[in-house]
Design a protein around this motif. Structure first.
Motif, PDB file in Angstrom:
ATOM      1  N   PRO A 217     -96.385 -83.859  78.903  1.00 19.30           N
ATOM      2  CA  PRO A 217     -95.878 -82.735  78.102  1.00 19.30           C
ATOM      3  C   PRO A 217     -95.344 -83.207  76.757  1.00 19.30           C
ATOM      4  O   PRO A 217     -94.723 -84.261  76.652  1.00 19.30           O
ATOM      5  CB  PRO A 217     -94.770 -82.145  78.975  1.00 19.30           C
ATOM      6  CG  PRO A 217     -94.364 -83.262  79.880  1.00 19.30           C
ATOM      7  CD  PRO A 217     -95.593 -84.074  80.126  1.00 19.30           C
ATOM      8  N   GLY A 218     -95.607 -82.423  75.719  1.00 14.59           N
ATOM      9  CA  GLY A 218     -95.111 -82.738  74.387  1.00 14.59           C
ATOM     10  C   GLY A 218     -95.982 -83.692  73.598  1.00 14.59           C
ATOM     11  O   GLY A 218     -95.663 -84.001  72.440  1.00 14.59           O
ATOM     12  N   GLN A 279     -89.957 -86.663  68.385  1.00 15.81           N
ATOM     13  CA  GLN A 279     -90.670 -85.424  68.110  1.00 15.81           C
ATOM     14  C   GLN A 279     -91.293 -84.859  69.381  1.00 15.81           C
ATOM     15  O   GLN A 279     -91.261 -83.645  69.628  1.00 15.81           O
ATOM     16  CB  GLN A 279     -91.759 -85.669  67.056  1.00 15.81           C
ATOM     17  CG  GLN A 279     -91.232 -86.076  65.696  1.00 15.81           C
ATOM     18  CD  GLN A 279     -90.394 -84.989  65.037  1.00 15.81           C
ATOM     19  OE1 GLN A 279     -90.760 -83.820  65.065  1.00 15.81           O
ATOM     20  NE2 GLN A 279     -89.276 -85.370  64.452  1.00 15.81           N
ATOM     21  N   ALA A 280     -91.875 -85.728  70.195  1.00 20.06           N
ATOM     22  CA  ALA A 280     -92.480 -85.265  71.448  1.00 20.06           C
ATOM     23  C   ALA A 280     -91.425 -84.772  72.427  1.00 20.06           C
ATOM     24  O   ALA A 280     -91.676 -83.839  73.209  1.00 20.06           O
ATOM     25  CB  ALA A 280     -93.304 -86.391  72.072  1.00 20.06           C
ATOM     26  N   GLN A 282     -88.791 -83.112  71.747  1.00 23.63           N
ATOM     27  CA  GLN A 282     -88.348 -81.760  71.411  1.00 23.63           C
ATOM     28  C   GLN A 282     -89.117 -80.700  72.196  1.00 23.63           C
ATOM     29  O   GLN A 282     -88.571 -79.641  72.533  1.00 23.63           O
ATOM     30  CB  GLN A 282     -88.531 -81.519  69.904  1.00 23.63           C
ATOM     31  CG  GLN A 282     -87.785 -82.492  69.013  1.00 23.63           C
ATOM     32  CD  GLN A 282     -86.279 -82.402  69.159  1.00 23.63           C
ATOM     33  OE1 GLN A 282     -85.729 -81.349  69.497  1.00 23.63           O
ATOM     34  NE2 GLN A 282     -85.602 -83.507  68.890  1.00 23.63           N
ATOM     35  N   THR A 283     -90.381 -80.980  72.508  1.00 24.97           N
ATOM     36  CA  THR A 283     -91.180 -80.066  73.324  1.00 24.97           C
ATOM     37  C   THR A 283     -91.072 -80.387  74.802  1.00 24.97           C
ATOM     38  O   THR A 283     -91.022 -79.485  75.644  1.00 24.97           O
ATOM     39  CB  THR A 283     -92.656 -80.128  72.883  1.00 24.97           C
ATOM     40  OG1 THR A 283     -92.738 -79.802  71.492  1.00 24.97           O
ATOM     41  CG2 THR A 283     -93.505 -79.152  73.677  1.00 24.97           C
ATOM     42  N   ALA A 284     -91.023 -81.680  75.125  1.00 24.63           N
ATOM     43  CA  ALA A 284     -90.998 -82.075  76.537  1.00 24.63           C
ATOM     44  C   ALA A 284     -89.731 -81.619  77.240  1.00 24.63           C
ATOM     45  O   ALA A 284     -89.756 -81.329  78.445  1.00 24.63           O
ATOM     46  CB  ALA A 284     -91.145 -83.597  76.649  1.00 24.63           C
ATOM     47  N   ARG A 286     -88.321 -78.902  77.154  1.00 25.98           N
ATOM     48  CA  ARG A 286     -88.403 -77.500  77.564  1.00 25.98           C
ATOM     49  C   ARG A 286     -89.451 -77.269  78.656  1.00 25.98           C
ATOM     50  O   ARG A 286     -89.714 -76.122  79.007  1.00 25.98           O
ATOM     51  CB  ARG A 286     -88.729 -76.630  76.352  1.00 25.98           C
ATOM     52  CG  ARG A 286     -87.641 -76.632  75.283  1.00 25.98           C
ATOM     53  CD  ARG A 286     -87.898 -75.561  74.243  1.00 25.98           C
ATOM     54  NE  ARG A 286     -89.106 -75.835  73.489  1.00 25.98           N
ATOM     55  CZ  ARG A 286     -89.139 -76.527  72.342  1.00 25.98           C
ATOM     56  NH1 ARG A 286     -88.007 -77.014  71.845  1.00 25.98           N
ATOM     57  NH2 ARG A 286     -90.277 -76.715  71.698  1.00 25.98           N
ATOM     58  N   THR A 287     -90.053 -78.336  79.170  1.00 27.01           N
ATOM     59  CA  THR A 287     -91.051 -78.220  80.231  1.00 27.01           C
ATOM     60  C   THR A 287     -90.417 -78.572  81.569  1.00 27.01           C
ATOM     61  O   THR A 287     -89.458 -79.364  81.623  1.00 27.01           O
ATOM     62  CB  THR A 287     -92.241 -79.140  79.956  1.00 27.01           C
ATOM     63  OG1 THR A 287     -91.758 -80.481  79.796  1.00 27.01           O
ATOM     64  CG2 THR A 287     -92.962 -78.722  78.690  1.00 27.01           C
ATOM     65  N   THR A 291     -86.873 -80.540  82.170  1.00 26.76           N
ATOM     66  CA  THR A 291     -85.812 -79.577  81.854  1.00 26.76           C
ATOM     67  C   THR A 291     -84.546 -79.862  82.630  1.00 26.76           C
ATOM     68  O   THR A 291     -83.429 -79.818  82.070  1.00 26.76           O
ATOM     69  CB  THR A 291     -86.301 -78.144  82.138  1.00 26.76           C
ATOM     70  OG1 THR A 291     -87.499 -77.902  81.395  1.00 26.76           O
ATOM     71  CG2 THR A 291     -85.251 -77.135  81.749  1.00 26.76           C
ATOM     72  N   THR A 307     -81.623 -85.449  74.321  1.00 26.07           N
ATOM     73  CA  THR A 307     -82.973 -85.518  73.748  1.00 26.07           C
ATOM     74  C   THR A 307     -83.457 -86.958  73.657  1.00 26.07           C
ATOM     75  O   THR A 307     -84.631 -87.257  73.929  1.00 26.07           O
ATOM     76  CB  THR A 307     -82.983 -84.866  72.354  1.00 26.07           C
ATOM     77  OG1 THR A 307     -82.517 -83.517  72.458  1.00 26.07           O
ATOM     78  CG2 THR A 307     -84.379 -84.868  71.765  1.00 26.07           C
TER      79      THR A 307
END
Length: 365
Positions: A217-218, A279-280, A282-284, A286-287, A291, A307
């Protein structure tokens, strides 16, 4: 006699010291940077002579020069050299002689020298990242101009609808000129970025490591390409923790007796790998796989530290993915070599390899 060379590289000039087996400095000369001037000092040394220099500004030309003429380059770690060779007297002559001395005594802390193809790939990816940063800077300055006149909005101002909205704003001539100039630069940058993206897209299709990393993810194709370029050969890291330490994502430790204090991350390592993992993350974060860990750490230490923890965990998972891909490629290489020999008629019964699929015992009938 065996010679050892230490070079203190600077932007325009370099200090070159040549030391023999006994530790005597035969030559210690300051010369302008260039192939002729450097070879004028070390050109008479035999092929295979070891040469040490620090990872300083603009060392790419030197590594190519040494490899072309058969020298053995050694890239020294600047921070560790400073800790080992601390001296009260410090100048270019002393630094070059210390590098040669550490090389002679086998105490030189070395850094990995990336192959030319990896250095070229890193240069292209970093060039694109810097162009994107410049584009983001220009967009932020446009938002600042709009905010000064009370016209800023939360929606995208740079799409087709956003450009039309910008044209209808009642801005003064000075502000209008500023926004127009920056939009022209953004459009020019976008052309270059699109051209780089097209060439990088071809690279992502042929790299199995990129395909494997995108399952995390991410991490998209471009992020995976940056990760593989910055890491290089994954086999040079024996564990995921060493990779995280090299990226500067591990916390600093201060311990004495039974007292142990953990601080912030060291930030000593690969800055581009650390940036792309953040950077990755920031998306990971929320998965679902990450989480729960993010929320738990954020509750105790804050969202920023959480983070960073997710970035470190994501890099750990990327390490194991790259190791699996590398192991699969190593198993395919003996099989490919055996099939090539068979097709050429050189060996109809290739020798079994422990990593080859042909080495498996046959089933009993």
């Amino acid at each position: 006699m065996q010679a050892y060379v230490g070079i203190d590289v600077h932007r325009r000039r370099s200090q070159i010291a040549v030391m023999d087996d006994s530790g005597r400095t035969a030559v210690n000369r300051n010369v302008p940077n260039g192939r002729e001037t450097v070879l004028g000092v070390i050109g008479d040394l035999p092929v295979g002579t070891p040469v040490a220099f620090e990872a300083a500004y603009g060392w790419g030309w030197l590594i190519e020069l040494l490899q072309d003429y058969g020298f053995e380059p050694h890239l020294a770690h600047p921070l560790q050299c400073k800790a080992i060779a601390a001296a009260r007297l410090k100048n270019d002559k002393v630094d070059a002689a210390i590098l040669a001395h550490l090389l002679r005594t086998n105490l030189l802390p070395e850094a990995w020298i990336a192959p030319p193809d990896i250095r070229e790939q890193r240069a292209v990816l970093r060039h694109r990242a810097q162009l994107v940063r410049l584009r983001t800077l220009l967009r932020n300055r446009i938002h600042a101009v709009l905010a000064d006149h009370g016209c800023d909005r939360g929606a995208n101002c740079f799409s087709g609808v956003g450009r039309e909205w910008l044209e209808t704003l009642p801005l003064p001539d000075r502000a209008r000129r500023t926004v127009t100039d920056r939009l022209e630069v953004i459009d020019a940058l976008q052309v270059v970025i699109d051209r780089l993206d097209a060439s990088l897209a071809e690279m992502t299709k042929t790299d199995p490591r990129v395909k494997a990393l995108t399952t995390l993810p991410g991490i998209g194709p471009l992020t995976a390409l940056i990760i593989t370029a910055e890491i290089g050969d994954i086999r040079r890291f024996s564990s995921a923790r060493k990779l995280a330490s090299w990226a500067g994502l591990t916390p600093t430790v201060r311990s004495s007796d039974r007292t142990v204090r953990y601080g912030h991350i060291s930030k000593q390592g690969a800055p581009w790998l650390r940036w792309i993992m953040n950077q990755a993350a920031q998306t990971a974060k929320r998965t679902p796989p990450y989480t729960a860990s993010f929320e738990q750490i954020a509750h105790r230490r804050g969202r920023k530290i959480a983070t960073i923890a997710i970035a470190r965990k994501l890099l750990t998972h990327a390490y194991h993915v790259l190791r699996e891909v590398d192991a699969a490629q190593q198993q395919k290489e003996p099989c490919t070599a055996a099939s090539r020999l068979t097709s050429q008629g050189r060996d109809t019964k290739p020798r079994a390899s422990p990593h080859c699929c042909m080495s498996r015992p046959r089933r009993a009938r």
